[in-house]
Structures are given as structure tokens and as C-alpha cells.
Write a protein that holds these residues in place. Structure first.
Motif, PDB file in Angstrom:
ATOM      1  N   ALA A  34     -10.352   1.727  -2.868  1.00 30.06           N
ATOM      2  CA  ALA A  34      -9.353   0.925  -2.132  1.00 30.06           C
ATOM      3  C   ALA A  34      -8.521   1.781  -1.195  1.00 30.06           C
ATOM      4  O   ALA A  34      -7.295   1.671  -1.133  1.00 30.06           O
ATOM      5  CB  ALA A  34      -8.450   0.165  -3.108  1.00 30.06           C
ATOM      6  N   THR A  35      -9.199   2.664  -0.442  1.00 31.32           N
ATOM      7  CA  THR A  35      -8.494   3.540   0.488  1.00 31.32           C
ATOM      8  C   THR A  35      -9.090   3.438   1.892  1.00 31.32           C
ATOM      9  O   THR A  35     -10.268   3.125   2.064  1.00 31.32           O
ATOM     10  CB  THR A  35      -8.545   5.012   0.042  1.00 31.32           C
ATOM     11  OG1 THR A  35      -9.918   5.437  -0.050  1.00 31.32           O
ATOM     12  CG2 THR A  35      -7.853   5.197  -1.295  1.00 31.32           C
TER      13      THR A  35
ATOM     14  N   GLY B 143      -6.267  -5.917  -3.419  1.00 25.57           N
ATOM     15  CA  GLY B 143      -6.199  -4.682  -2.637  1.00 25.57           C
ATOM     16  C   GLY B 143      -7.549  -4.347  -2.016  1.00 25.57           C
ATOM     17  O   GLY B 143      -7.644  -4.097  -0.811  1.00 25.57           O
ATOM     18  N   ARG B 144      -8.599  -4.355  -2.840  1.00 25.78           N
ATOM     19  CA  ARG B 144      -9.945  -4.073  -2.328  1.00 25.78           C
ATOM     20  C   ARG B 144     -10.401  -5.164  -1.365  1.00 25.78           C
ATOM     21  O   ARG B 144     -11.061  -4.890  -0.362  1.00 25.78           O
ATOM     22  CB  ARG B 144     -10.944  -3.952  -3.478  1.00 25.78           C
ATOM     23  CG  ARG B 144     -10.859  -2.647  -4.251  1.00 25.78           C
ATOM     24  CD  ARG B 144     -12.037  -2.492  -5.209  1.00 25.78           C
ATOM     25  NE  ARG B 144     -11.921  -1.278  -5.980  1.00 25.78           N
ATOM     26  CZ  ARG B 144     -11.234  -1.167  -7.109  1.00 25.78           C
ATOM     27  NH1 ARG B 144     -10.599  -2.229  -7.580  1.00 25.78           N
ATOM     28  NH2 ARG B 144     -11.175  -0.035  -7.758  1.00 25.78           N
ATOM     29  N   GLU B 145     -10.057  -6.409  -1.668  1.00 28.38           N
ATOM     30  CA  GLU B 145     -10.463  -7.519  -0.798  1.00 28.38           C
ATOM     31  C   GLU B 145      -9.782  -7.422   0.561  1.00 28.38           C
ATOM     32  O   GLU B 145     -10.391  -7.671   1.604  1.00 28.38           O
ATOM     33  CB  GLU B 145     -10.150  -8.859  -1.468  1.00 28.38           C
ATOM     34  CG  GLU B 145     -10.907  -9.089  -2.772  1.00 28.38           C
ATOM     35  CD  GLU B 145     -12.402  -8.918  -2.617  1.00 28.38           C
ATOM     36  OE1 GLU B 145     -13.009  -9.620  -1.792  1.00 28.38           O
ATOM     37  OE2 GLU B 145     -12.977  -8.052  -3.308  1.00 28.38           O
ATOM     38  N   ASN B 146      -8.490  -7.042   0.548  1.00 29.57           N
ATOM     39  CA  ASN B 146      -7.778  -6.846   1.809  1.00 29.57           C
ATOM     40  C   ASN B 146      -8.407  -5.708   2.610  1.00 29.57           C
ATOM     41  O   ASN B 146      -8.514  -5.783   3.835  1.00 29.57           O
ATOM     42  CB  ASN B 146      -6.297  -6.537   1.556  1.00 29.57           C
ATOM     43  CG  ASN B 146      -5.481  -7.790   1.309  1.00 29.57           C
ATOM     44  OD1 ASN B 146      -5.886  -8.887   1.658  1.00 29.57           O
ATOM     45  ND2 ASN B 146      -4.324  -7.632   0.696  1.00 29.57           N
TER      46      ASN B 146
ATOM     47  N   LYS C 166       0.838  -1.206   0.000  1.00 27.24           N
ATOM     48  CA  LYS C 166       0.000   0.000   0.000  1.00 27.24           C
ATOM     49  C   LYS C 166       0.868   1.250   0.000  1.00 27.24           C
ATOM     50  O   LYS C 166       2.038   1.209   0.411  1.00 27.24           O
ATOM     51  CB  LYS C 166      -0.972  -0.006   1.190  1.00 27.24           C
ATOM     52  CG  LYS C 166      -0.330   0.109   2.544  1.00 27.24           C
ATOM     53  CD  LYS C 166      -1.336  -0.036   3.661  1.00 27.24           C
ATOM     54  CE  LYS C 166      -1.834  -1.437   3.763  1.00 27.24           C
ATOM     55  NZ  LYS C 166      -0.769  -2.413   4.098  1.00 27.24           N
ATOM     56  N   ASP C 167       0.291   2.354  -0.466  1.00 28.83           N
ATOM     57  CA  ASP C 167       0.948   3.649  -0.420  1.00 28.83           C
ATOM     58  C   ASP C 167       0.253   4.505   0.638  1.00 28.83           C
ATOM     59  O   ASP C 167      -0.925   4.304   0.940  1.00 28.83           O
ATOM     60  CB  ASP C 167       0.889   4.345  -1.784  1.00 28.83           C
ATOM     61  CG  ASP C 167       1.708   3.611  -2.843  1.00 28.83           C
ATOM     62  OD1 ASP C 167       2.690   2.938  -2.460  1.00 28.83           O
ATOM     63  OD2 ASP C 167       1.373   3.711  -4.034  1.00 28.83           O
ATOM     64  N   VAL C 168       0.996   5.487   1.178  1.00 19.73           N
ATOM     65  CA  VAL C 168       0.496   6.293   2.286  1.00 19.73           C
ATOM     66  C   VAL C 168       0.517   7.769   1.915  1.00 19.73           C
ATOM     67  O   VAL C 168       1.508   8.269   1.382  1.00 19.73           O
ATOM     68  CB  VAL C 168       1.351   6.057   3.562  1.00 19.73           C
ATOM     69  CG1 VAL C 168       0.776   6.819   4.735  1.00 19.73           C
ATOM     70  CG2 VAL C 168       1.442   4.562   3.875  1.00 19.73           C
TER      71      VAL C 168
ATOM     72  N   PHE D 135      -4.569   0.848  -0.941  1.00 16.30           N
ATOM     73  CA  PHE D 135      -4.231  -0.563  -1.024  1.00 16.30           C
ATOM     74  C   PHE D 135      -3.878  -0.972  -2.454  1.00 16.30           C
ATOM     75  O   PHE D 135      -4.527  -0.569  -3.409  1.00 16.30           O
ATOM     76  CB  PHE D 135      -5.408  -1.412  -0.525  1.00 16.30           C
ATOM     77  CG  PHE D 135      -5.582  -1.393   0.965  1.00 16.30           C
ATOM     78  CD1 PHE D 135      -5.420  -2.547   1.713  1.00 16.30           C
ATOM     79  CD2 PHE D 135      -5.907  -0.216   1.627  1.00 16.30           C
ATOM     80  CE1 PHE D 135      -5.577  -2.532   3.089  1.00 16.30           C
ATOM     81  CE2 PHE D 135      -6.064  -0.190   3.003  1.00 16.30           C
ATOM     82  CZ  PHE D 135      -5.895  -1.348   3.735  1.00 16.30           C
ATOM     83  N   LYS D 136      -2.824  -1.822  -2.591  1.00 18.25           N
ATOM     84  CA  LYS D 136      -2.379  -2.318  -3.897  1.00 18.25           C
ATOM     85  C   LYS D 136      -2.784  -3.779  -4.083  1.00 18.25           C
ATOM     86  O   LYS D 136      -3.286  -4.426  -3.158  1.00 18.25           O
ATOM     87  CB  LYS D 136      -0.851  -2.212  -3.998  1.00 18.25           C
ATOM     88  CG  LYS D 136      -0.276  -0.825  -3.817  1.00 18.25           C
ATOM     89  CD  LYS D 136       1.249  -0.886  -3.901  1.00 18.25           C
ATOM     90  CE  LYS D 136       1.896   0.446  -3.693  1.00 18.25           C
ATOM     91  NZ  LYS D 136       3.378   0.356  -3.788  1.00 18.25           N
TER      92      LYS D 136
END
Length: 227
Positions: A81-82, A50-53, A10-12, A24-25
Motif C-alpha cells: 500500500a505504498t 488503503g490498497r483499493e485507493n 496516509k503517512d509520508v 496509504f491507510k
């Protein structure tokens, strides 16, 4: 919105309201194209993970909130996805906390002379590793963390206590679905008051779960958790 960190999964970004946004990636840790939450590098990309996580994280953060466990979770946007979270400082340059309920993976690779693969680790076994790809995410003990100035003994004790409690809640929830948690990876930080809190995510990509003696892949696991 300013990007402040590029991570493996993921990026922040910093938000104008003082909170932080996690993007989320679809990347997962593993080796040779196979998923492994215990690995320290990206081994494969699973479209949509990413979305599932994120969905799994929302599910478990809400479960923890009901149980009275404080985390950094504020809100989430599944479509993008955020996840918006409270600001917190990481320990050192990043510290991973693994709770193992069954001996397997890298634990067995290290200690196979002393324990058989699949042995239950009664009460849970907590270990900490520095986030450092070049050094292979080295293990570090409580004494090491204190001597190196990464955290106080009290912070470590709080982190360990929370790790065991959160793992128990997740394991019990999975057991209701006929699933067995072998191990799970967390990250903790501390807020402006110095309180240790769970940060990052609680995702299917960060746990090793078995059903009927076979490991469940992250996408299938998410579907089972959210069913």
C-alpha cells in the motif's frame, strides 16, 4: 526511510533517492460513521480501502500520463500500500482543491438558498480550502491565496485549469462505466522548477460518485473502476 508527515489517510516518508513514499491507510473522511469526501475529519475505517485507493490512484495516474498530464506519480507497490512520488512542496500548510459537477454535500449546506440539491454545475465549479481541522477547513479565494502569499495568480490559474481538465477525464472514464461523478477532491503542489503539478492521490475515497441515483461507497466504486 524517514517519516516526515502523518496525514489523515496516509503517512509520508522521505527516500534515499530523493523521492517520497506515500503509505496509504484504511481511514476515510466522514461523519457519524458515514463516508463523506467533503468532510475534514476521519469518520470511519474501512478495512482494505488503503490498497483499493492506491489501485484507483495507479489507474488514474496512468490514464493522466497517457493524456499528457504531468503528476508526481513514479511507481507503486499495491501489496505494501505504498506509492513512490516525485518531491513537491505543498501550498501553504496544505490546500485542498474540490471540483464540483453537481450541487450537493457541503456546497448545498452553504448555498441552499440559491440552488437546489442535485443541480448540475455546468463546466465545473472549483473551490479551495485550507487544510485546518480546528477551523473546519476554511474556504479561500484566488485573491486570498495571492494576498496571503500562498501562490501567485499564475499558479492558481494553472491549478484551476488542471483541476477542470483532470476532473473531465475522470468523469468521462466513470461515465463509460455507467457512473456519474458529483465531485472530487485533489491536492496540488509545485516542483523544484515552480511548476504546479497534481500530488497526493486520485482515489475512490476522495470522490462522490452516483449510480442510478444512489451514492456508491468507496470499496464498491473501486471494484467498478477497476473491473
Amino acid at each position: 526511510m524517514e517519516k516526515i508527515y502523518t496525514g489523515k489517510t496516509k503517512d509520508v516518508f522521505s527516500l534515499d533517492n530523493g523521492n517520497v513514499l506515500l503509505k496509504f491507510k484504511d481511514d476515510c473522511t466522514g461523519k457519524d460513521g458515514k463516508f463523506d469526501p467533503g468532510e475534514n475529519s476521519i469518520g470511519l475505517t474501512i478495512e482494505g480501502i488503503g490498497r483499493e485507493n492506491l489501485k484507483t490512484s495507479i489507474y488514474y495516474f496512468e490514464l493522466l500520463k497517457k493524456a499528457g498530464v504531468k503528476t508526481h506519480y513514479v511507481s507503486a507497490d499495491v501489496e505494501n500500500a505504498t506509492m513512490e512520488v516525485l518531491p513537491a512542496k505543498v501550498f501553504g500548510h496544505g490546500l485542498e482543491v474540490i471540483c464540483r459537477l453537481v450541487a450537493t454535500g457541503s456546497f448545498i449546506r452553504r448555498y441552499c438558498d440559491y440552488i437546489a440539491d442535485g443541480t448540475k454545475l455546468e463546466g465545473g465549479y472549483v473551490e479551495t480550502t485550507f487544510k485546518d481541522d480546528a477551523k473546519g477547513d476554511p474556504l479561500v479565494t484566488k485573491d486570498g491565496l495571492v494576498i496571503l502569499g500562498v501562490m501567485s495568480p499564475e499558479m492558481y490559474d494553472s491549478m484551476k485549469e488542471q483541476t477542470l481538465a483532470i476532473t473531465k477525464l475522470v468523469a468521462e472514464d466513470l461515465a463509460k462505466k455507467g457512473l456519474e461523478l458529483y465531485d472530487i477532491k485533489f491536492e496540488f503542489g509545485y516542483d523544484k522548477n515552480g511548476e504546479v503539478i497534481l500530488i497526493d492521490e486520485i482515489a475512490s475515497g476522495n470522490m462522490r460518485v452516483y449510480k442510478d441515483g444512489k451514492i456508491v461507497d468507496p470499496m464498491d466504486l473501486t471494484a467498478m473502476i477497476l473491473a
